[in-house]
Design a protein around this motif. Structure first.
Motif, PDB file in Angstrom:
ATOM      1  N   PHE A  34     -34.516   0.350  -9.044  1.00 52.96           N
ATOM      2  CA  PHE A  34     -34.493   0.890  -7.689  1.00 52.96           C
ATOM      3  C   PHE A  34     -35.112   2.287  -7.684  1.00 52.96           C
ATOM      4  O   PHE A  34     -35.009   3.036  -8.656  1.00 52.96           O
ATOM      5  CB  PHE A  34     -33.041   1.004  -7.181  1.00 52.96           C
ATOM      6  N   TYR A  36     -34.898   5.693  -5.069  1.00 49.38           N
ATOM      7  CA  TYR A  36     -34.288   6.330  -3.912  1.00 49.38           C
ATOM      8  C   TYR A  36     -34.934   7.697  -3.716  1.00 49.38           C
ATOM      9  O   TYR A  36     -35.381   8.333  -4.676  1.00 49.38           O
ATOM     10  CB  TYR A  36     -32.785   6.532  -4.130  1.00 49.38           C
ATOM     11  N   LEU A  44     -29.127   9.934   0.014  1.00 44.72           N
ATOM     12  CA  LEU A  44     -30.202   9.179  -0.627  1.00 44.72           C
ATOM     13  C   LEU A  44     -30.620   8.021   0.264  1.00 44.72           C
ATOM     14  O   LEU A  44     -29.791   7.354   0.884  1.00 44.72           O
ATOM     15  CB  LEU A  44     -29.734   8.611  -1.970  1.00 44.72           C
ATOM     16  N   PHE A  46     -32.887   4.446   0.314  1.00 38.74           N
ATOM     17  CA  PHE A  46     -33.504   3.411  -0.494  1.00 38.74           C
ATOM     18  C   PHE A  46     -34.993   3.298  -0.167  1.00 38.74           C
ATOM     19  O   PHE A  46     -35.381   3.274   1.008  1.00 38.74           O
ATOM     20  CB  PHE A  46     -32.789   2.089  -0.220  1.00 38.74           C
TER      21      PHE A  46
ATOM     22  N   LEU B  90     -21.038  11.927  -3.232  1.00 42.87           N
ATOM     23  CA  LEU B  90     -21.810  11.009  -2.401  1.00 42.87           C
ATOM     24  C   LEU B  90     -21.096   9.672  -2.309  1.00 42.87           C
ATOM     25  O   LEU B  90     -20.690   9.105  -3.320  1.00 42.87           O
ATOM     26  CB  LEU B  90     -23.202  10.789  -2.989  1.00 42.87           C
ATOM     27  N   GLU B 102     -29.328  -3.264  -2.647  1.00 41.26           N
ATOM     28  CA  GLU B 102     -29.474  -1.817  -2.679  1.00 41.26           C
ATOM     29  C   GLU B 102     -28.270  -1.161  -2.028  1.00 41.26           C
ATOM     30  O   GLU B 102     -27.544  -1.782  -1.257  1.00 41.26           O
ATOM     31  CB  GLU B 102     -30.751  -1.374  -1.954  1.00 41.26           C
ATOM     32  N   GLN B 103     -28.056   0.094  -2.346  1.00 42.13           N
ATOM     33  CA  GLN B 103     -26.935   0.837  -1.808  1.00 42.13           C
ATOM     34  C   GLN B 103     -27.416   1.779  -0.712  1.00 42.13           C
ATOM     35  O   GLN B 103     -28.515   2.321  -0.766  1.00 42.13           O
ATOM     36  CB  GLN B 103     -26.245   1.627  -2.916  1.00 42.13           C
ATOM     37  N   PHE B 104     -26.573   1.960   0.281  1.00 48.00           N
ATOM     38  CA  PHE B 104     -26.841   2.884   1.368  1.00 48.00           C
ATOM     39  C   PHE B 104     -25.925   4.089   1.187  1.00 48.00           C
ATOM     40  O   PHE B 104     -24.721   3.923   1.012  1.00 48.00           O
ATOM     41  CB  PHE B 104     -26.583   2.214   2.715  1.00 48.00           C
ATOM     42  N   PHE B 105     -26.487   5.272   1.269  1.00 41.78           N
ATOM     43  CA  PHE B 105     -25.750   6.490   0.961  1.00 41.78           C
ATOM     44  C   PHE B 105     -25.430   7.305   2.204  1.00 41.78           C
ATOM     45  O   PHE B 105     -26.226   7.370   3.151  1.00 41.78           O
ATOM     46  CB  PHE B 105     -26.553   7.368  -0.006  1.00 41.78           C
ATOM     47  N   GLY B 106     -24.277   7.962   2.163  1.00 45.43           N
ATOM     48  CA  GLY B 106     -23.945   8.956   3.153  1.00 45.43           C
ATOM     49  C   GLY B 106     -24.610  10.280   2.827  1.00 45.43           C
ATOM     50  O   GLY B 106     -25.233  10.420   1.774  1.00 45.43           O
TER      51      GLY B 106
END
Lengths: 115, 114
Positions: A34, A36, A44, A46, B90, B102-106
């Motif tokens: 991945f 970011y 972050l 993606f 985070l 995939e990861q979604f971040f604050g």
């Protein structure tokens, strides 16, 4: 064990020139990779990922990355850099062959695009 | 833009105080995560959750605790803050249990303990 290396802390490139942000990884199984991006005072975001299939992956904002199994690399590229691309970029890897859920991040590369 | 929120964004407190960092997501994601990030350094996973009433410790040892009573909410608590806890925290979420997601971040909480 899984790990990610981003050998460059800082990359400077002139606006309009191609850019490359380097990433190499180490996993015992199949890599899930991945990218970011982190803008100032924001979380972050993606950009793109490689799971399987075509080695060239296209993502958001015109970025792409090439998976190279023999070199264990996943470099991020863009043909023509914009000033707005200036940010902190993180490469991350997860071992897709195991039950592990952890995502391992590199130390980040700060990209500065010079007008 | 991902719908994941963290409050407060910045927090400066004294040693010994109990604090809770809030994280909420409106995407209905099953998995949620807490990472710790020191300036210029990589992210380290400190907690994660597969769903309601599920919590696990991550790679980096942390004196914090988490709870997951509701799908959308994943707060992190420090019972007695110390200067060594100064860092950025985070929160992230991902849609399902697949490792390919995939990861979604604050936006993060920057914590300073005096």
């Amino acid at each position: 064990a899984q790990s990610v290396a981003q050998p460059e802390d800082q990359v400077n490139v002139a606006e309009g020139n191609p850019l490359t942000v380097k990433c190499t990884y180490s996993v015992s199984g199949n890599p899930y990779l991945f990218w970011y991006v982190q803008y100032p005072n924001r979380g972050l975001q993606f950009l793109l990922k490689y799971i399987t299939g075509d080695n060239l992956v296209k993502g958001s904002y015109g970025f792409e990355a090439e998976f190279n199994k023999s070199q264990t690399s996943f470099h991020l590229k863009k043909p023509s850099a914009l000033v707005s691309d200036s940010a902190l970029y993180f490469c991350a890897v997860r071992d897709g062959s195991t039950g592990a859920n952890n995502l391992f991040f590199g130390t980040g590369t700060r990209l500065t695009v010079i007008p | 833009e991902a719908d994941i929120y963290q409050t407060p964004r910045y927090l400066v407190i004294g040693t010994g105080k109990k604090i809770t960092l809030e994280c909420s997501q409106t995407m209905g994601h099953d998995k949620m995560y807490w990472y710790q990030q020191d300036p210029g350094m990589e992210l380290h996973l400190i907690h994660y959750s597969y769903g309601v009433n599920s919590t696990e410790k991550g790679d980096l040892s942390s004196e914090s605790t988490v709870s997951r009573i509701r799908t959308e909410h994943f707060p992190l608590t420090l019972e007695s803050a110390r200067p060594s806890h100064t860092s950025q925290y985070l929160c992230a979420s991902s849609e399902g249990l697949a490792r390919r997601d995939e990861q979604f971040f604050g936006p993060g909480t920057r914590l300073t303990v005096l």
